[in-house]
Scaffold this motif. Structure first.
Motif, PDB file in Angstrom:
ATOM      1  N   ILE A   1       0.815  -1.216   0.000  1.00 40.08           N
ATOM      2  CA  ILE A   1       0.000   0.000   0.000  1.00 40.08           C
ATOM      3  C   ILE A   1       0.852   1.271   0.000  1.00 40.08           C
ATOM      4  O   ILE A   1       0.706   2.119  -0.861  1.00 40.08           O
ATOM      5  CB  ILE A   1      -1.016   0.075   1.162  1.00 40.08           C
ATOM      6  CG1 ILE A   1      -1.919  -1.160   1.162  1.00 40.08           C
ATOM      7  CG2 ILE A   1      -1.879   1.333   1.050  1.00 40.08           C
ATOM      8  CD1 ILE A   1      -2.962  -1.140   2.275  1.00 40.08           C
ATOM      9  N   ALA A   2       1.740   1.434   0.987  1.00 38.79           N
ATOM     10  CA  ALA A   2       2.536   2.664   1.088  1.00 38.79           C
ATOM     11  C   ALA A   2       3.933   2.330   1.579  1.00 38.79           C
ATOM     12  O   ALA A   2       4.137   1.345   2.294  1.00 38.79           O
ATOM     13  CB  ALA A   2       1.864   3.669   2.034  1.00 38.79           C
TER      14      ALA A   2
ATOM     15  N   ALA B   1       3.229  -2.027   7.130  1.00 39.59           N
ATOM     16  CA  ALA B   1       3.466  -3.177   6.250  1.00 39.59           C
ATOM     17  C   ALA B   1       4.848  -3.109   5.627  1.00 39.59           C
ATOM     18  O   ALA B   1       5.524  -4.133   5.456  1.00 39.59           O
ATOM     19  CB  ALA B   1       2.396  -3.228   5.163  1.00 39.59           C
ATOM     20  N   SER B   2       5.301  -1.904   5.276  1.00 44.61           N
ATOM     21  CA  SER B   2       6.642  -1.746   4.738  1.00 44.61           C
ATOM     22  C   SER B   2       7.687  -2.187   5.761  1.00 44.61           C
ATOM     23  O   SER B   2       8.657  -2.869   5.435  1.00 44.61           O
ATOM     24  CB  SER B   2       6.876  -0.288   4.336  1.00 44.61           C
ATOM     25  OG  SER B   2       8.208  -0.091   3.883  1.00 44.61           O
ATOM     26  N   GLY B   3       7.470  -1.808   7.026  1.00 47.35           N
ATOM     27  CA  GLY B   3       8.388  -2.230   8.074  1.00 47.35           C
ATOM     28  C   GLY B   3       8.398  -3.737   8.265  1.00 47.35           C
ATOM     29  O   GLY B   3       9.446  -4.348   8.487  1.00 47.35           O
ATOM     30  N   LEU B   4       7.220  -4.360   8.173  1.00 48.01           N
ATOM     31  CA  LEU B   4       7.150  -5.809   8.289  1.00 48.01           C
ATOM     32  C   LEU B   4       7.928  -6.492   7.175  1.00 48.01           C
ATOM     33  O   LEU B   4       8.639  -7.488   7.412  1.00 48.01           O
ATOM     34  CB  LEU B   4       5.693  -6.265   8.268  1.00 48.01           C
ATOM     35  CG  LEU B   4       4.835  -5.902   9.481  1.00 48.01           C
ATOM     36  CD1 LEU B   4       3.392  -6.332   9.254  1.00 48.01           C
ATOM     37  CD2 LEU B   4       5.389  -6.529  10.754  1.00 48.01           C
ATOM     38  N   MET B   5       7.813  -5.962   5.958  1.00 45.69           N
ATOM     39  CA  MET B   5       8.525  -6.577   4.837  1.00 45.69           C
ATOM     40  C   MET B   5      10.029  -6.333   4.928  1.00 45.69           C
ATOM     41  O   MET B   5      10.826  -7.189   4.531  1.00 45.69           O
ATOM     42  CB  MET B   5       7.959  -6.059   3.506  1.00 45.69           C
ATOM     43  CG  MET B   5       6.556  -6.557   3.197  1.00 45.69           C
ATOM     44  SD  MET B   5       6.393  -8.366   3.326  1.00 45.69           S
ATOM     45  CE  MET B   5       7.581  -8.905   2.095  1.00 45.69           C
ATOM     46  N   ARG B   6      10.437  -5.187   5.451  1.00 45.39           N
ATOM     47  CA  ARG B   6      11.875  -4.960   5.644  1.00 45.39           C
ATOM     48  C   ARG B   6      12.424  -5.940   6.678  1.00 45.39           C
ATOM     49  O   ARG B   6      13.528  -6.475   6.518  1.00 45.39           O
ATOM     50  CB  ARG B   6      12.132  -3.519   6.077  1.00 45.39           C
ATOM     51  CG  ARG B   6      11.890  -2.497   4.987  1.00 45.39           C
ATOM     52  CD  ARG B   6      12.526  -1.155   5.335  1.00 45.39           C
ATOM     53  NE  ARG B   6      11.998  -0.600   6.567  1.00 45.39           N
ATOM     54  CZ  ARG B   6      10.944   0.198   6.631  1.00 45.39           C
ATOM     55  NH1 ARG B   6      10.278   0.511   5.527  1.00 45.39           N
ATOM     56  NH2 ARG B   6      10.514   0.684   7.791  1.00 45.39           N
ATOM     57  N   GLY B   7      11.650  -6.174   7.735  1.00 41.56           N
ATOM     58  CA  GLY B   7      12.067  -7.163   8.720  1.00 41.56           C
ATOM     59  C   GLY B   7      12.151  -8.562   8.129  1.00 41.56           C
ATOM     60  O   GLY B   7      13.069  -9.326   8.442  1.00 41.56           O
TER      61      GLY B   7
END
Length: 321
Positions: free
Chosen positions: A94-95, A100-106
């Motif tokens: 989404i953004a 969600a971006s932080g979850l994917m970076r993790g």
């Protein structure tokens, strides 16, 4: 151009003999001869000259060889782009600055061996259609919004409840509070210009307003998060909601003045009694075979955490944890 024929040409060029190329390709020598003859007819040139030592490339064969190799490389890349387990895992977040971006970076830090292709789709309808078609493997959403039940072939799991905090400038009436209750926010102007009617986050905030009698203003153009922070910092009457994981560098619990982006003196204050949480869910197609999708789900089951559901609030249409 027939790729088997091109592959046969490269094999003959590399081995120098039709017989050895046939053994490498597991076909008969007659099949190799027929393929080379067909390729020469299609190109209108001779590619090999037969000699006692085997097959030697003609000048036209030498000119065609690098292009033939590239054709085979392109073919391999094309197959790899869609072959499960070899293509990247495609995820919609989404953004770029949200939870969600932080979850994917993790996830990427924990599993660097997984190739990722992160995309940002806007409307939930487009995201669900992309998941169903296989265009993407998964999407982070708050589901399911009223009147939008998910299709039967879409699976979903709530992976993160992100507490909302009140973000204020240093001169706001609540700036010195270590926490605020939802009731204490009644009558205060909460400005959120990024809310778009018809989206799942608009449905979330509409229900939040209805449940607690808050005043959320979505007026004015959305110039992005930097402009939002500047305006909130400079306007004592305005505050906004910010997810706990959206801007983790901001001070919390009435942090010291001047802390935060560009020394704006912003405050990120926990909201309690109850704590509104934004429910991030992962969506995927139940028949999606990408092996990294299972790895992502397992990672989120342990790495994504949220507050205990006791003492929190979500709309009644949100999928249960």
């Amino acid at each position: 151009m027939d790729l088997d024929t091109v592959r046969t040409f490269v094999a003959v060029a590399d081995t120098g003999r039709f017989q050895e190329a046939a053994a490498e390709l597991s076909v008969t020598q007659q099949a190799v001869s027929k393929r080379i003859a067909a390729l020469e007819r299609a190109l209108g040139v001779r590619l090999f000259t037969r000699t006692p030592r085997g097959a030697e490339l003609t000048i036209d064969g030498q000119a065609f060889l690098p292009h033939a190799r590239e054709l085979l490389r392109v073919s391999e890349r094309a197959v790899a782009s869609v072959r499960t387990g070899r293509r990247p895992l495609r995820v919609d977040i989404i953004a770029s600055r949200g939870a969600a971006s932080g979850l994917m970076r993790g996830f990427h830090r924990t599993h660097p061996e997984v190739d990722l292709d992160v995309v940002m789709l806007f409307a939930i309808e487009k995201a669900v259609a992309a998941v169903r078609s296989g265009e993407i493997d998964a999407s982070f959403r708050a589901v399911a919004a009223p009147g939008r039940p998910l299709p039967e072939d879409i699976e979903s799991v709530r992976v993160l409840d992100e507490p909302l905090h009140l973000l204020t400038g240093p001169a706001h009436a609540l700036a010195g509070a270590r926490s605020v209750t939802v009731a204490e926010l009644v009558g205060h102007r909460i400005w959120m210009p990024g809310i778009v009617p018809g989206t799942e986050w608009a449905a979330y905030y509409d229900d939040l307003v209805a449940a607690f009698g808050l005043t959320i203003e979505a007026t004015g153009p959305n110039f992005g998060s930097d402009a939002l922070l500047d305006t909130v910092a400079d306007t004592p009457a305005l505050a906004t909601f910010m997810g706990e994981r959206t801007l983790p560098r901001l001070p919390r619990d009435g942090g010291a003045p001047g802390v935060g982006p560009a020394g704006l003196g912003l405050r990120l204050i926990p909201v309690t009694g109850p704590t509104p949480v934004y429910p991030h869910a992962l969506l995927w197609h139940r028949d999606n075979p990408h092996p990294a999708l299972a790895t992502l789900r397992a990672h989120l089951a342990t790495a994504a955490a949220g507050p205990d559901t006791a003492g929190t609030w979500v709309p009644d249409w949100v999928i249960p944890r």
